[in-house]
Design a protein around this motif. Structure first.
Motif, mmCIF file in Angstrom:
data_model
loop_
_atom_site.group_PDB
_atom_site.id
_atom_site.type_symbol
_atom_site.label_atom_id
_atom_site.label_comp_id
_atom_site.label_asym_id
_atom_site.label_seq_id
_atom_site.Cartn_x
_atom_site.Cartn_y
_atom_site.Cartn_z
ATOM 1 N N THR A 102 -0.117 -3.708 -5.827
ATOM 2 C CA THR A 102 0.971 -4.642 -5.569
ATOM 3 C C THR A 102 1.919 -4.047 -4.532
ATOM 4 O O THR A 102 1.850 -2.853 -4.214
ATOM 5 N N ARG A 103 2.819 -4.875 -4.023
ATOM 6 C CA ARG A 103 3.828 -4.376 -3.073
ATOM 7 C C ARG A 103 4.678 -3.272 -3.713
ATOM 8 O O ARG A 103 5.028 -2.301 -3.051
ATOM 9 N N THR A 104 5.006 -3.444 -4.983
ATOM 10 C CA THR A 104 5.806 -2.423 -5.678
ATOM 11 C C THR A 104 5.066 -1.096 -5.710
ATOM 12 O O THR A 104 5.647 -0.043 -5.430
ATOM 13 N N LEU A 119 4.083 4.476 -3.466
ATOM 14 C CA LEU A 119 3.266 5.404 -2.673
ATOM 15 C C LEU A 119 3.997 5.820 -1.407
ATOM 16 O O LEU A 119 3.955 6.990 -1.004
ATOM 17 N N SER A 120 4.689 4.883 -0.775
ATOM 18 C CA SER A 120 5.429 5.182 0.446
ATOM 19 C C SER A 120 6.564 6.170 0.183
ATOM 20 O O SER A 120 6.776 7.106 0.965
ATOM 21 N N LEU A 134 -0.851 4.158 -11.427
ATOM 22 C CA LEU A 134 -1.332 4.716 -10.155
ATOM 23 C C LEU A 134 -2.176 5.969 -10.384
ATOM 24 O O LEU A 134 -3.176 6.186 -9.693
ATOM 25 N N ALA A 135 -1.792 6.780 -11.353
ATOM 26 C CA ALA A 135 -2.551 7.998 -11.651
ATOM 27 C C ALA A 135 -3.918 7.655 -12.250
ATOM 28 O O ALA A 135 -4.938 8.240 -11.856
ATOM 29 N N ARG A 136 -3.950 6.698 -13.181
ATOM 30 C CA ARG A 136 -5.223 6.284 -13.777
ATOM 31 C C ARG A 136 -6.189 5.745 -12.724
ATOM 32 O O ARG A 136 -7.397 5.943 -12.816
ATOM 33 N N GLU A 148 -3.326 8.113 -0.003
ATOM 34 C CA GLU A 148 -3.024 8.191 1.433
ATOM 35 C C GLU A 148 -3.762 7.105 2.201
ATOM 36 O O GLU A 148 -3.199 6.465 3.095
ATOM 37 N N CYS A 149 -5.037 6.873 1.859
ATOM 38 C CA CYS A 149 -5.843 5.846 2.527
ATOM 39 C C CYS A 149 -5.274 4.449 2.275
ATOM 40 O O CYS A 149 -5.208 3.628 3.199
#
Length: 140
Positions: free
Chosen positions: A33-35, A40-41, A74-76, A101-102
């Motif tokens: 999602t955008r969130t 990540l950013s 995100l970690a999972r 990163e990708c």
């Protein structure tokens, strides 16, 4: 409640509403999602050392449980790694994985292509004017 706004106020309000709808439009990259892409950013911007959970909460202006839930997801999925902070074992440091990163790079290229398309649609003069006006709005 009825308002008596000028036509300029009405046009601006309508534009703001439309921009808010645009921001809520689903725009998934790598299933994120955008969130999640924003998280990540922020981790990327923190540098090679990554960021602690408390730093992320502060930068994203979200509550602890919200940030924790998103980071766990995100970690999972393999986009971030979480590890104890070497300086403070009670603290967790979060870093992007290669997959993270990708995904961030893909999102960045997609956003750049969208902006390039907008410039092509509007033309350089209107694009410059929009950029000037948006910069002025952000200083308000």
């Amino acid at each position: 409640m009825q308002r008596e706004d000028s036509p300029a106020v009405e046009r601006l309000l309508e534009s703001v509403v439309r921009f808010r709808r645009l921001a809520r439009r689903p725009d998934r990259v790598a299933g994120l999602t955008r969130t999640q892409l924003m998280i990540l950013s922020v981790i990327h911007d923190a540098g090679a050392g990554g960021a602690t959970l408390s730093e992320l909460r502060r930068m994203l202006q979200v509550a602890g449980p919200t940030a924790t839930q998103q980071l766990n997801s995100l970690a999972r999925a393999g986009f971030v790694d979480k590890a104890a902070d070497g300086a403070d074992r009670r603290s967790v440091r979060v870093r992007l994985t290669r997959r993270g990163e990708c995904a961030l790079e893909e999102a960045s290229h997609g956003f750049a292509a969208t902006v390039a398309g907008l410039v092509a649609y509007m033309g350089p003069e209107d694009s410059d004017e929009l950029a000037r006006l948006l910069a002025r709005v952000f200083t308000y």
